[in-house]
Design an enzyme around this catalytic site. Structure first.
Site, PDB file in Angstrom:
ATOM      1  N   SER A  70       0.838  -1.311  -0.006  1.00  0.00           N
ATOM      2  CA  SER A  70      -0.148   0.217   0.094  1.00  0.00           C
ATOM      3  C   SER A  70       0.794   1.238   0.094  1.00  0.00           C
ATOM      4  O   SER A  70       1.991   1.240   0.511  1.00  0.00           O
ATOM      5  CB  SER A  70      -0.858  -0.029   1.384  1.00  0.00           C
ATOM      6  OG  SER A  70      -1.473   1.294   1.270  1.00  0.00           O
ATOM      7  N   TYR A 121      -0.575  -0.385  10.921  1.00  0.00           N
ATOM      8  CA  TYR A 121      -0.714  -0.946   9.556  1.00  0.00           C
ATOM      9  C   TYR A 121       0.107  -0.452   8.461  1.00  0.00           C
ATOM     10  O   TYR A 121       0.521  -1.134   7.594  1.00  0.00           O
ATOM     11  CB  TYR A 121      -2.261  -0.237   9.219  1.00  0.00           C
ATOM     12  CG  TYR A 121      -2.516  -0.700   7.720  1.00  0.00           C
ATOM     13  CD1 TYR A 121      -2.902  -1.870   7.324  1.00  0.00           C
ATOM     14  CD2 TYR A 121      -2.661   0.147   6.695  1.00  0.00           C
ATOM     15  CE1 TYR A 121      -3.353  -2.374   5.863  1.00  0.00           C
ATOM     16  CE2 TYR A 121      -3.001   0.008   5.340  1.00  0.00           C
ATOM     17  CZ  TYR A 121      -3.257  -1.422   5.046  1.00  0.00           C
ATOM     18  OH  TYR A 121      -3.595  -1.680   3.798  1.00  0.00           O
TER      19      TYR A 121
HETATM   20  N1  LIG Z   1      -8.894  -1.527   0.519  1.00  0.00           N
HETATM   21  C1  LIG Z   1      -8.172  -0.766   0.094  1.00  0.00           C
HETATM   22  O1  LIG Z   1      -8.348   0.808   0.084  1.00  0.00           O
HETATM   23  C2  LIG Z   1      -6.561  -0.978   0.232  1.00  0.00           C
HETATM   24  C3  LIG Z   1      -5.772  -0.098   0.172  1.00  0.00           C
HETATM   25  C4  LIG Z   1      -4.308  -0.610  -0.153  1.00  0.00           C
HETATM   26  C5  LIG Z   1      -3.943  -1.852   0.337  1.00  0.00           C
HETATM   27  N2  LIG Z   1      -4.995  -2.632   0.608  1.00  0.00           N
HETATM   28  C6  LIG Z   1      -4.690  -4.045   0.926  1.00  0.00           C
HETATM   29  O2  LIG Z   1      -5.348  -4.970   0.142  1.00  0.00           O
HETATM   30  C7  LIG Z   1      -5.445  -6.167   0.850  1.00  0.00           C
HETATM   31  C8  LIG Z   1      -6.600  -6.778   0.704  1.00  0.00           C
HETATM   32  O3  LIG Z   1      -7.574  -6.067   1.689  1.00  0.00           O
HETATM   33  P1  LIG Z   1      -9.147  -5.698   1.132  1.00  0.00           P
HETATM   34  O4  LIG Z   1      -9.085  -4.141   0.987  1.00  0.00           O
HETATM   35  O5  LIG Z   1      -9.641  -6.424   0.075  1.00  0.00           O
HETATM   36  O6  LIG Z   1     -10.004  -5.942   2.538  1.00  0.00           O
HETATM   37  P2  LIG Z   1     -10.906  -6.853   2.770  1.00  0.00           P
HETATM   38  O7  LIG Z   1     -12.029  -6.846   1.982  1.00  0.00           O
HETATM   39  O8  LIG Z   1     -11.235  -7.022   4.387  1.00  0.00           O
HETATM   40  O9  LIG Z   1     -10.280  -8.279   2.482  1.00  0.00           O
HETATM   41  C9  LIG Z   1      -9.461  -8.828   3.279  1.00  0.00           C
HETATM   42  C10 LIG Z   1      -9.137 -10.193   3.103  1.00  0.00           C
HETATM   43  O10 LIG Z   1      -8.079 -11.046   4.038  1.00  0.00           O
HETATM   44  C11 LIG Z   1      -8.497 -11.930   4.910  1.00  0.00           C
HETATM   45  N3  LIG Z   1      -8.130 -11.987   6.147  1.00  0.00           N
HETATM   46  C12 LIG Z   1      -7.872 -10.875   7.004  1.00  0.00           C
HETATM   47  N4  LIG Z   1      -7.357 -11.511   8.175  1.00  0.00           N
HETATM   48  C13 LIG Z   1      -7.268 -12.802   8.014  1.00  0.00           C
HETATM   49  C14 LIG Z   1      -6.621 -13.822   8.835  1.00  0.00           C
HETATM   50  N5  LIG Z   1      -6.010 -13.629   9.970  1.00  0.00           N
HETATM   51  N6  LIG Z   1      -6.412 -15.099   8.092  1.00  0.00           N
HETATM   52  C15 LIG Z   1      -6.969 -15.278   6.978  1.00  0.00           C
HETATM   53  N7  LIG Z   1      -7.564 -14.191   6.303  1.00  0.00           N
HETATM   54  C16 LIG Z   1      -7.808 -13.081   6.718  1.00  0.00           C
HETATM   55  C17 LIG Z   1     -10.222 -11.653   4.935  1.00  0.00           C
HETATM   56  O11 LIG Z   1     -10.841 -12.536   5.166  1.00  0.00           O
HETATM   57  P3  LIG Z   1     -12.403 -12.471   5.855  1.00  0.00           P
HETATM   58  O12 LIG Z   1     -13.541 -12.605   4.698  1.00  0.00           O
HETATM   59  O13 LIG Z   1     -12.358 -13.974   6.848  1.00  0.00           O
HETATM   60  O14 LIG Z   1     -12.492 -11.275   6.881  1.00  0.00           O
HETATM   61  C18 LIG Z   1     -10.410 -11.285   3.495  1.00  0.00           C
HETATM   62  O15 LIG Z   1     -10.563 -12.346   2.612  1.00  0.00           O
HETATM   63  C19 LIG Z   1      -5.058  -6.060   2.198  1.00  0.00           C
HETATM   64  O16 LIG Z   1      -3.484  -6.731   2.282  1.00  0.00           O
HETATM   65  C20 LIG Z   1      -4.756  -4.554   2.368  1.00  0.00           C
HETATM   66  O17 LIG Z   1      -3.897  -4.150   3.127  1.00  0.00           O
HETATM   67  C21 LIG Z   1      -6.132  -2.456   0.667  1.00  0.00           C
END
Ligand SMILES: NC(=O)c1ccc[n+]([C@@H]2O[C@H](COP(=O)([O-])OP(=O)(O)OC[C@H]3O[C@@H](n4cnc5c(N)ncnc54)[C@H](OP(=O)(O)O)[C@@H]3O)[C@@H](O)[C@H]2O)c1
Length: 335
Positions: free
Chosen positions: A187, A212
């Site tokens: 990120s 984070y």
């Molecule tokens: N959204 C943004 O704006 C943004 C920006 C920059 C970077 N990111 C990065 O993108 C990545 C994906 O995030 P997202 O935005 O798609 O968020 P999200 O919708 O919350 O998805 C996160 C995923 O990670 C899984 N997860 C979390 N904790 C876990 C654990 N302890 N064991 C196994 N699985 C786990 C979640 O599973 P569950 O379904 O069980 O919760 C879900 O499938 C992350 O690395 C985040 O840092 C996101």
């Protein structure tokens, strides 16, 4: 509206409409927590028939959108989720996106636990004789300090140590399957962050967002050091920033944060758009020989000065090995 069709094998990049699209780039299936439309992107990419791709965090958000898009391109997906029901639902959505009686291998693991990551790796090695792409995508932010069963601060354990350990445990299989790729979702939030080597569990001070950001810096440092160690192996390691994406991210930190994410939603991308660079990194011949690079929007970007510091990357690697060593000894003692 595009109607999904199986992508034929092709050496050259194709312009592929994926999924059943509305408004050109959004699919009808909503994200399970935000209700935001998921999947469907038209991008320059190569068909990836029969490539085996393992994605963590594929039950929601960017990981689920990427898995759907990759399955639609012909890849064999293996997904990691921590909850059986959510994983089953995600698997059904990915199979529907593939639209060809595809199978999706599912793995259950809580990535905050090193024992669980080790079990996951063992299961992947047993069930996947070939692994072409590993995507370390799962991640989260936590508003309060919490320790895992390994005595590690939770954000660090899930966002940094889990990708570190899983990649190391699967590295030999990736090398045997070369050319292979490792992709990590980082990120732009890493800008301005520092690795607190003298306070790895953030005991002196804990701010959820600051912590984070530190783990996202660790994702980039891990990628560059991994790429350095993989030189000459035909296994590449890259990471990317998806920009602000409307997912389940930060919806686990109480009503105020949930409201904040809802307010940000009009400025956020769909998960499909957020997944576009991931899908491109997994499939495009343009990056077949590119390694150790931070991308966003399919372009190389210089990360922060600290993220480019090779000495910090080396030091982080060694400390991460030590942080995983205790669970390694316990696993050996049990076997
Ligand atoms: N959204 C943004 O704006 C943004 C920006 C920059 C970077 N990111 C990065 O993108 C990545 C994906 O995030 P997202 O935005 O798609 O968020 P999200 O919708 O919350 O998805 C996160 C995923 O990670 C899984 N997860 C979390 N904790 C876990 C654990 N302890 N064991 C196994 N699985 C786990 C979640 O599973 P569950 O379904 O069980 O919760 C879900 O499938 C992350 O690395 C985040 O840092 C996101």
């Amino acid at each position: 509206m595009h109607v999904f069709a199986r992508v034929p094998k092709a050496a050259a990049p194709l312009k592929v409409p994926i999924g059943v699209c509305v408004l050109d780039d959004e699919w009808l299936g909503p994200d399970h927590r935000t209700g935001h439309p998921s999947v469907a992107i038209a991008l320059d990419c190569c068909a990836v028939n029969d490539k085996q791709i393992l994605i963590t965090g594929a039950t929601n958000g960017i990981g689920l959108a990427a898995a759907e898009a990759l399955a639609a391109l012909g890849a064999n997906l293996a997904i990691v989720g921590r909850n059986k029901t959510r994983t089953r639902i995600a698997s059904a959505r990915i199979r529907a996106a593939a639209g060809r009686g595809a199978t999706v291998a599912t793995f259950i693991a809580d990535l905050s636990s090193q024992a669980s990551v080790r079990r996951l790796a063992a299961e992947v090695l047993a069930r996947c004789p070939k692994l072409d792409v590993l995507v370390n995508n799962a991640g989260a932010m936590y508003g309060t300090p919490q320790l895992t069963e390994d005595g590690i601060e939770l954000t660090w354990a899930v966002n940094h140590l889990a990708p570190f350990l899983l990649s190391k445990l699967l590295l030999q299989r990736l090398k045997e399957s070369a050319p292979a790729r490792i992709i990590t979702t980082a990120s732009q939030a890493h800008q301005g962050a520092h690795i607190q080597f003298d306070d790895l569990n953030a005991e002196r001070s804990f701010r959820g967002f600051g912590r984070y950001c530190e783990t996202k810096l660790a994702n980039i440092l891990f990628t560059t050091e991994l790429a350095r160690r993989l030189e000459g192996t035909e296994v590449t390691a890259n990471c990317f920033h998806p920009r602000l994406v409307a997912t389940g991210f930060n919806r686990n930190n109480g009503l105020l944060m949930d409201l904040g994410m809802t307010i940000l939603r009009p400025m956020s991308r769909s998960p499909a758009k957020g997944a576009k660079t991931l899908v491109w990194l997994a499939t495009s011949p343009d990056v077949a020989n590119v390694s150790g690079v931070y991308f966003f929007d399919q372009e190389q970007r210089p990360p922060s000065p600290e993220a480019q510091d090779t000495e910090t990357a080396r030091r982080l690697w060694e400390i991460s090995e030590r942080q995983c060593a205790v669970s390694g000894r316990s696993a050996k003692a049990r076997s």
